[in-house]
Design an enzyme around this catalytic site. Structure first.
Site, PDB file in Angstrom:
ATOM      1  CE  LYS A 221      -7.027   6.116   0.286  1.00 15.98           C
ATOM      2  NZ  LYS A 221      -8.235   7.040  -0.177  1.00 15.98           N
TER       3      LYS A 221
ATOM      4  CE1 TYR B  44      -4.145   1.181  -0.161  1.00 15.99           C
ATOM      5  CE2 TYR B  44      -3.824   2.514   1.854  1.00 15.99           C
ATOM      6  CZ  TYR B  44      -4.639   2.119   0.625  1.00 15.99           C
ATOM      7  OH  TYR B  44      -5.785   3.196   0.471  1.00 15.99           O
TER       8      TYR B  44
HETATM    9  P1  NAD Z   1     -12.093   3.860  -8.713  1.00 17.30           P
HETATM   10  O1  NAD Z   1     -11.082   3.721  -9.524  1.00 17.30           O
HETATM   11  O2  NAD Z   1     -13.281   3.475  -8.888  1.00 17.30           O
HETATM   12  O3  NAD Z   1     -12.041   5.654  -8.178  1.00 17.30           O
HETATM   13  C1  NAD Z   1     -11.322   6.452  -7.924  1.00 17.30           C
HETATM   14  C2  NAD Z   1     -11.530   7.622  -8.717  1.00 17.30           C
HETATM   15  O4  NAD Z   1     -10.487   8.711  -8.388  1.00 17.30           O
HETATM   16  C3  NAD Z   1     -11.935   7.534 -10.204  1.00 17.30           C
HETATM   17  O5  NAD Z   1     -13.306   7.998 -10.476  1.00 17.30           O
HETATM   18  C4  NAD Z   1     -10.861   8.362 -10.925  1.00 17.30           C
HETATM   19  O6  NAD Z   1     -11.378   9.054 -11.989  1.00 17.30           O
HETATM   20  C5  NAD Z   1     -10.854   9.480  -9.664  1.00 17.30           C
HETATM   21  N1  NAD Z   1      -9.660  10.161  -9.878  1.00 17.30           N
HETATM   22  C6  NAD Z   1      -8.163   9.781  -9.802  1.00 17.30           C
HETATM   23  N2  NAD Z   1      -7.536  10.985 -10.269  1.00 17.30           N
HETATM   24  C7  NAD Z   1      -8.309  12.085 -10.630  1.00 17.30           C
HETATM   25  C8  NAD Z   1      -8.040  13.479 -10.775  1.00 17.30           C
HETATM   26  N3  NAD Z   1      -6.828  13.827 -10.984  1.00 17.30           N
HETATM   27  N4  NAD Z   1      -9.146  14.216 -10.609  1.00 17.30           N
HETATM   28  C9  NAD Z   1     -10.451  13.824 -10.353  1.00 17.30           C
HETATM   29  N5  NAD Z   1     -10.757  12.316 -10.058  1.00 17.30           N
HETATM   30  C10 NAD Z   1      -9.622  11.709 -10.141  1.00 17.30           C
HETATM   31  O7  NAD Z   1     -11.742   3.530  -7.272  1.00 17.30           O
HETATM   32  P2  NAD Z   1     -12.395   2.932  -5.895  1.00 17.30           P
HETATM   33  O8  NAD Z   1     -11.615   2.057  -5.105  1.00 17.30           O
HETATM   34  O9  NAD Z   1     -13.801   3.422  -5.804  1.00 17.30           O
HETATM   35  O10 NAD Z   1     -11.739   4.590  -5.094  1.00 17.30           O
HETATM   36  C11 NAD Z   1     -12.634   5.242  -4.365  1.00 17.30           C
HETATM   37  C12 NAD Z   1     -12.032   5.823  -3.225  1.00 17.30           C
HETATM   38  O11 NAD Z   1     -12.221   4.683  -2.252  1.00 17.30           O
HETATM   39  C13 NAD Z   1     -10.447   6.023  -3.088  1.00 17.30           C
HETATM   40  O12 NAD Z   1     -10.153   7.170  -2.150  1.00 17.30           O
HETATM   41  C14 NAD Z   1      -9.763   4.901  -2.675  1.00 17.30           C
HETATM   42  O13 NAD Z   1      -8.544   5.029  -1.919  1.00 17.30           O
HETATM   43  C15 NAD Z   1     -10.749   4.427  -1.449  1.00 17.30           C
HETATM   44  N6  NAD Z   1     -10.870   3.105  -0.842  1.00 17.30           N
HETATM   45  C16 NAD Z   1     -10.584   2.059  -2.061  1.00 17.30           C
HETATM   46  C17 NAD Z   1     -10.736   0.843  -1.393  1.00 17.30           C
HETATM   47  C18 NAD Z   1     -10.957  -0.275  -2.374  1.00 17.30           C
HETATM   48  O14 NAD Z   1     -10.780  -1.500  -1.915  1.00 17.30           O
HETATM   49  N7  NAD Z   1     -11.190  -0.250  -3.485  1.00 17.30           N
HETATM   50  C19 NAD Z   1     -10.681   0.770  -0.132  1.00 17.30           C
HETATM   51  C20 NAD Z   1     -10.690   1.700   0.970  1.00 17.30           C
HETATM   52  C21 NAD Z   1     -10.667   2.964   0.173  1.00 17.30           C
END
Ligand code: NAD
Length: 262
Positions: free
Chosen positions: A163, A156
């Site tokens: 985070k 990570y």
């Molecule tokens: P995802 O890829 O579906 O979403 C990530 C989003 O970030 C995308 O829509 C992408 O376009 C956007 N993004 C990236 N760079 C950008 C920029 N410059 N301007 C605007 N938008 C931008 O993946 P996700 O897993 O749904 O991620 C959403 C959140 O959840 C993130 O903060 C991620 O760290 C967090 N998260 C995810 C998990 C997991 O296991 N998937 C667990 C805990 C937290």
């Protein structure tokens, strides 16, 4: 099913039907919310248009690359013109170079460190700053975090540092914005297979591992995270701010062995 009746808000970070932003939007919409969206680029706007039209009341979609100075304020102002003052914002955005989400954390480059922090943390601070002009008397903001914020999690790496900064920013922003009636919280979600998550080295193993060791012995679903977001964005959580809510089937209460998911 009507916890969000009469409430309007912005969901940032819907990329596709696997996104956490999708799961959150589904539950918000089911509960009566009116939704507007911001997406990173024209490419993502075209991709989500049919989803928003079919499932989320054909809400407003604004392009907002959070690395472009002034874009968040511009997008929010445009949304406000179209739907009026809002009640909530979901920040579901993160990015890091996938080549650095494996191997040694200390190999993180300066460029990727700054870019990761810019997209995944600074954008959230800017959202909080701009939100004061967006909300009426009350507001609620939710950001998405992960367990790697507080404990070392294999691969990570710099995203864990981001985070940690995000969760700390949630507390500082909550302290600033409370006087305006704005609450700020994070959801620390368990692993879910999404576009962003697929960039993390060994992610499929992480999914299996967490399923094995959590007290509830199951995967976290988009619906689980969506329901937690509805709670934090609704009046049901009116006295909660500056907190991180774990939606991880109890993973955070367990010790973990690194070797199991490396
Ligand atoms: P995802 O890829 O579906 O979403 C990530 C989003 O970030 C995308 O829509 C992408 O376009 C956007 N993004 C990236 N760079 C950008 C920029 N410059 N301007 C605007 N938008 C931008 O993946 P996700 O897993 O749904 O991620 C959403 C959140 O959840 C993130 O903060 C991620 O760290 C967090 N998260 C995810 C998990 C997991 O296991 N998937 C667990 C805990 C937290």
């Amino acid at each position: 099913m009507n916890m969000m009746n009469g409430k309007k808000g912005i969901v940032m970070g819907l990329a596709n039907r696997f996104s956490i932003a999708y799961g959150i939007s589904e539950q918000l919409f089911k509960n009566g919310a009116t939704l507007a969206f911001t997406v990173a680029s024209d490419y993502f706007k075209e991709k989500i248009k049919p989803i928003v039209a079919e499932q989320f009341g054909d809400g407003v979609i604004e392009i907002c690359d959070v690395t472009t100075p002034g874009e968040i304020e511009r997008a929010f102002t445009s949304i406000k013109k179209q739907i009026g003052t809002i009640d909530f914002i979901v920040h579901s955005i993160a990015f890091s170079d996938k080549n650095e989400l494996k191997g040694m954390f200390v190999d993180t480059t300066r460029d990727n460190f700054l870019n990761t922090m810019n997209i995944s943390v600074y954008s959230f601070i800017e959202v909080c700053k701009c939100s004061q002009d967006m909300f009426g008397d009350n507001g609620s903001i939710v950001a998405l975090s992960y367990y790697g914020a507080e404990k070392v999690f294999p691969n990570y790496n710099v995203m864990g540092v981001a985070k940690s900064a995000l969760e700390s920013s949630v507390r500082y922003a909550a302290s600033d914005l409370g006087k305006f009636g704005i609450r700020v919280n994070a959801i620390s979600s368990g692993p879910i297979k999404t576009l962003a998550a697929s960039g993390i080295g060994g992610y499929s193993k992480i999914l299996g591992y967490t399923r094995d060791v959590t007290p509830l012995h199951k995967d976290v679903s988009l619906e689980n995270v969506g329901n937690a977001a509805v709670f934090l964005l609704s009046d049901a959580s009116a006295a909660i701010t500056g907190e991180t809510l774990y939606v991880d089937c109890g993973f955070n209460i367990m010790g973990m062995s690194h070797s199991a998911c490396e």
